[in-house]
Design an enzyme around this catalytic site. Structure first.
Site: not given
Length: 415
Positions: A132, A209, A235
């Site tokens: 990302h 991550d 999330k």
């Protein structure tokens, strides 16, 4: 300790769980909502929104600084989340749980604080091709500042890291490895255990991550032996604007603060300022208190279901969706790693993803379109972007069937 399998009900009524998400009961464009954009942000159960609302109604005050009862009550609620996070990921200490505004903020903290102190010209930082942007740009910024260089671990066309290349890239110049646990654009589950073990043999720290991993599977940071692990509340059934950086205590103690201000100090004079102890050294200013309380409620909700059960249910839905989508003529799944989380990116022959996503929205079906903040992945496949259906445990087979019907309507529209 992390949750054990004995905490998990033998039989789970997933429709009862789904009913606890008010947003899923609504209609969009006259159609019952099908929400398949969980990779961007999961939905929030009523218990979490109620807890946030109760904080605002009954407990709202600034934390850590007041002796009055309301401030103490707010502080207790806010700090209770830190204990829940520690147990949820099996960290060794509350001091290792740093509150941030999200995964991006957590990665920036490490890049700026650890990197500014430890990187120098000719040093190298290893990232992967499937990161990302939040795990690329902060490292580029600190590399430009220090003279360090970014090296990229390539992936194959299935969306799997080429581990032979990882070992080839690793050298005495490598000073940090930063990789994603689960790709947000492809769903690939990376071999982070192998990466961490290899890096530690050469005394190199690793940042993971975990934004797409923590909400969908059981993560044990001590078992992984991760040096830094970052994830976000929004999330995992929590609110936006709040996240976690896990870091090993010895590394965090050696790092300078990322931001200055109230609460991160011990003593301030115009001549010199000394820092507060962990974890507060990295938590300057008034935090998003209600969001922190909300994350605690989100963790409670996930624990009631059980992360093993969540992972199993999402894998069932992933297999169902993959089988159904593979039967659609002209549809190509992008990212076919052998180990995947509940993300399916795909293309439709001759139809731009944005156009397809617009027609799906008219059918009440929410998917993500574009490059998913992972432009290097799209460059690898030489495509502008994909449609992405990201599945959560509160989705069901009917959602997948609706997606299939919607895709057929897209094809008819552009046929």
């Amino acid at each position: 300790m992390p949750q054990t399998t004995t905490d998990i009900p033998t039989k789970i009524n997933w429709e009862e769980i789904r009913a606890q998400f008010p947003v899923l009961q609504q209609e969009v464009n006259g159609k019952k909502l099908v929400y398949l954009d969980n990779g961007a942000s999961s939905q929030m159960p009523k218990s979490v929104s109620d807890r946030i609302d109760a904080y605002h109604k009954n407990e709202h005050a600034n934390v850590h600084r007041g002796i009055h009862s309301l401030s103490q009550k707010a502080t207790d609620a806010f700090e209770a989340t830190r204990t829940k996070v520690r147990d949820f990921i099996n960290a060794g200490s509350l001091e290792e749980i740093i509150y941030t505004t999200g995964t991006t903020d957590s990665i920036n903290l490490v890049a700026q604080s650890y990197g500014r102190k430890n990187f120098k010209a000719s040093d190298e930082i290893l990232v992967s091709e499937m990161e990302h942007h939040a795990n690329i740009v902060p490292w580029q910024m600190i590399a430009e500042e220090t003279g360090a260089k970014l090296k990229v671990i390539p992936m194959n066309d299935k969306g799997e890291l080429i581990m032979d290349k990882f070992y080839e890239l690793f050298s005495d110049k490598t000073k940090m490895v930063a990789v994603v646990h689960v790709s947000n654009a492809l769903g690939s589950i990376n071999p982070v255990e192998e990466i961490i073990e290899a890096a530690h043999k050469r005394n190199v720290p690793v940042l993971i991550d975990g934004a797409q991993a923590v909400p969908h599977s059981k993560v044990d940071v001590q078992a992984l032996d991760a040096d830094f692990y970052a994830f976000s509340a929004h999330k995992m059934c929590g609110p936006t604007g709040f996240g976690i950086l896990y870091g090993k205590k010895d590394l965090l103690n050696a790092m300078p603060p990322y931001r200055g201000g109230g609460d991160m100090i011990d003593k301030v004079t115009f001549e010199k300022t000394t820092w507060n102890d962990l974890p507060h050294k990295f938590e300057a200013g008034t935090p998003p208190i209600s969001a922190g309380v909300g994350l605690g409620a989100g963790i409670d909700f996930l624990n009631q279901i059980g992360m093993e059960a969540i992972a199993e249910r999402e894998y069932e839905l992933l297999e169902y969706a993959t089988e159904k989508l593979n039967q659609i003529e002209g549809l190509k799944i992008v990212g076919t790693a052998d180990k995947k989380a509940s993300v399916i990116s795909f293309l439709l022959d001759g139809i731009h993803p944005t156009d397809a996503g617009t027609i799906l929205d008219q059918q009440g079906i929410a998917v993500r379109t574009g490059h998913h903040c992972a432009q290097p992945i799209m460059q690898h496949y030489e495509i502008p972007g994909t449609l992405r259906a990201s599945i959560s445990f509160y989705n069901n087979e009917e959602d997948i069937d609706r997606l299939v019907e919607g895709i057929e309507l897209v094809k008819e529209f552009f046929g």
